[in-house]
Structures are given as structure tokens and as C-alpha cells.
Design a protein around this motif. Sequence first.
Motif, PDB file in Angstrom:
ATOM      1  N   LEU A  41      -0.209  13.052  33.565  1.00  0.00           N
ATOM      2  CA  LEU A  41      -0.090  11.623  33.238  1.00  0.00           C
ATOM      3  C   LEU A  41       1.351  11.247  32.900  1.00  0.00           C
ATOM      4  O   LEU A  41       1.869  10.257  33.410  1.00  0.00           O
ATOM      5  N   PHE A  42       1.995  12.059  32.081  1.00  0.00           N
ATOM      6  CA  PHE A  42       3.391  11.774  31.731  1.00  0.00           C
ATOM      7  C   PHE A  42       4.308  11.903  32.942  1.00  0.00           C
ATOM      8  O   PHE A  42       5.273  11.145  33.085  1.00  0.00           O
ATOM      9  N   CYS A  43       4.023  12.838  33.832  1.00  0.00           N
ATOM     10  CA  CYS A  43       4.826  12.968  35.052  1.00  0.00           C
ATOM     11  C   CYS A  43       4.643  11.759  35.965  1.00  0.00           C
ATOM     12  O   CYS A  43       5.597  11.298  36.591  1.00  0.00           O
ATOM     13  N   LEU A  44       3.425  11.248  36.048  1.00  0.00           N
ATOM     14  CA  LEU A  44       3.194  10.040  36.844  1.00  0.00           C
ATOM     15  C   LEU A  44       3.953   8.848  36.285  1.00  0.00           C
ATOM     16  O   LEU A  44       4.561   8.075  37.033  1.00  0.00           O
ATOM     17  N   ILE A  45       3.933   8.688  34.990  1.00  0.00           N
ATOM     18  CA  ILE A  45       4.651   7.574  34.364  1.00  0.00           C
ATOM     19  C   ILE A  45       6.156   7.724  34.569  1.00  0.00           C
ATOM     20  O   ILE A  45       6.833   6.765  34.942  1.00  0.00           O
ATOM     21  N   ALA A  46       6.666   8.930  34.352  1.00  0.00           N
ATOM     22  CA  ALA A  46       8.107   9.151  34.503  1.00  0.00           C
ATOM     23  C   ALA A  46       8.553   8.997  35.949  1.00  0.00           C
ATOM     24  O   ALA A  46       9.609   8.410  36.219  1.00  0.00           O
ATOM     25  N   SER A  47       7.761   9.496  36.888  1.00  0.00           N
ATOM     26  CA  SER A  47       8.184   9.401  38.284  1.00  0.00           C
ATOM     27  C   SER A  47       8.082   7.977  38.801  1.00  0.00           C
ATOM     28  O   SER A  47       8.830   7.583  39.699  1.00  0.00           O
ATOM     29  N   SER A  48       7.182   7.178  38.244  1.00  0.00           N
ATOM     30  CA  SER A  48       7.130   5.782  38.675  1.00  0.00           C
ATOM     31  C   SER A  48       8.342   5.006  38.177  1.00  0.00           C
ATOM     32  O   SER A  48       8.763   4.042  38.801  1.00  0.00           O
ATOM     33  N   GLU A  49       8.918   5.450  37.057  1.00  0.00           N
ATOM     34  CA  GLU A  49      10.119   4.803  36.540  1.00  0.00           C
ATOM     35  C   GLU A  49      11.354   5.130  37.381  1.00  0.00           C
ATOM     36  O   GLU A  49      12.213   4.285  37.550  1.00  0.00           O
ATOM     37  N   ILE A  50      11.423   6.348  37.906  1.00  0.00           N
ATOM     38  CA  ILE A  50      12.613   6.741  38.667  1.00  0.00           C
ATOM     39  C   ILE A  50      12.366   6.738  40.169  1.00  0.00           C
ATOM     40  O   ILE A  50      13.145   7.314  40.924  1.00  0.00           O
ATOM     41  N   MET A  51      11.309   6.067  40.614  1.00  0.00           N
ATOM     42  CA  MET A  51      10.942   6.096  42.025  1.00  0.00           C
ATOM     43  C   MET A  51      12.027   5.494  42.920  1.00  0.00           C
ATOM     44  O   MET A  51      12.259   5.970  44.028  1.00  0.00           O
ATOM     45  N   MET A  52      12.710   4.471  42.477  1.00  0.00           N
ATOM     46  CA  MET A  52      13.743   3.844  43.302  1.00  0.00           C
ATOM     47  C   MET A  52      14.979   4.726  43.418  1.00  0.00           C
ATOM     48  O   MET A  52      15.670   4.690  44.430  1.00  0.00           O
ATOM     49  N   ILE A  53      15.237   5.546  42.403  1.00  0.00           N
ATOM     50  CA  ILE A  53      16.428   6.392  42.423  1.00  0.00           C
ATOM     51  C   ILE A  53      16.146   7.708  43.142  1.00  0.00           C
ATOM     52  O   ILE A  53      16.887   8.131  44.018  1.00  0.00           O
ATOM     53  N   LYS A  54      15.067   8.378  42.757  1.00  0.00           N
ATOM     54  CA  LYS A  54      14.686   9.666  43.338  1.00  0.00           C
ATOM     55  C   LYS A  54      13.231   9.609  43.789  1.00  0.00           C
ATOM     56  O   LYS A  54      12.330   9.953  43.031  1.00  0.00           O
ATOM     57  N   PRO A  55      12.970   9.198  45.018  1.00  0.00           N
ATOM     58  CA  PRO A  55      11.573   9.123  45.468  1.00  0.00           C
ATOM     59  C   PRO A  55      10.906  10.486  45.618  1.00  0.00           C
ATOM     60  O   PRO A  55       9.694  10.577  45.658  1.00  0.00           O
TER      61      PRO A  55
END
Length: 83
Positions: A41-55
Amino acid sequence: MEFFKNTSTILYGFLVWLVIAPRFNSPKYGESFLAYMTALLFCLIASSEIMMIKPVAFFFTIGGSIAFCYVVARMAIKFSIKR
């Protein structure tokens, strides 16, 4: 998004999250599964925040989500053969 370009990243994410998944016959399976679910869950939240920078991080976590669904399905579906 470039889904087909990142299929190898999704596969790597699936394999990594599948390796760290708790084993069903472990004595503290419930606690381990809760920790596994919270980490995803925390990885999903964190990766959605940085999706534009590091997809790549997003696609790696998508593989983790597929692994989570696999672990839940494996736990829910049991086959037994009676003689």
C-alpha cells in the motif's frame, strides 16, 4: 502510457513481490501478511506520487499488485482430492 514497453519491469516487480510474500505455513502468517499488504500500500502511494518523474517505479509496483492478487487467490483457492 507505455505499458508494453514496461512489461519486463512489471514482471520483475511481480517476481520480487512474490519472493517477499509470506509463506502460508509460517507460524505468524497473519502478521506477515498484514506487513506485506501495508508495504505494498505504501509503495502504491509513493509510486503514484513520483509517476511523472520515474514511471518505472509505478510499473514495478503494478507488478507487486498482480503478485498480491496471486497470493490472495492462491490462499483462497484450495484443491483437495478425496479417495
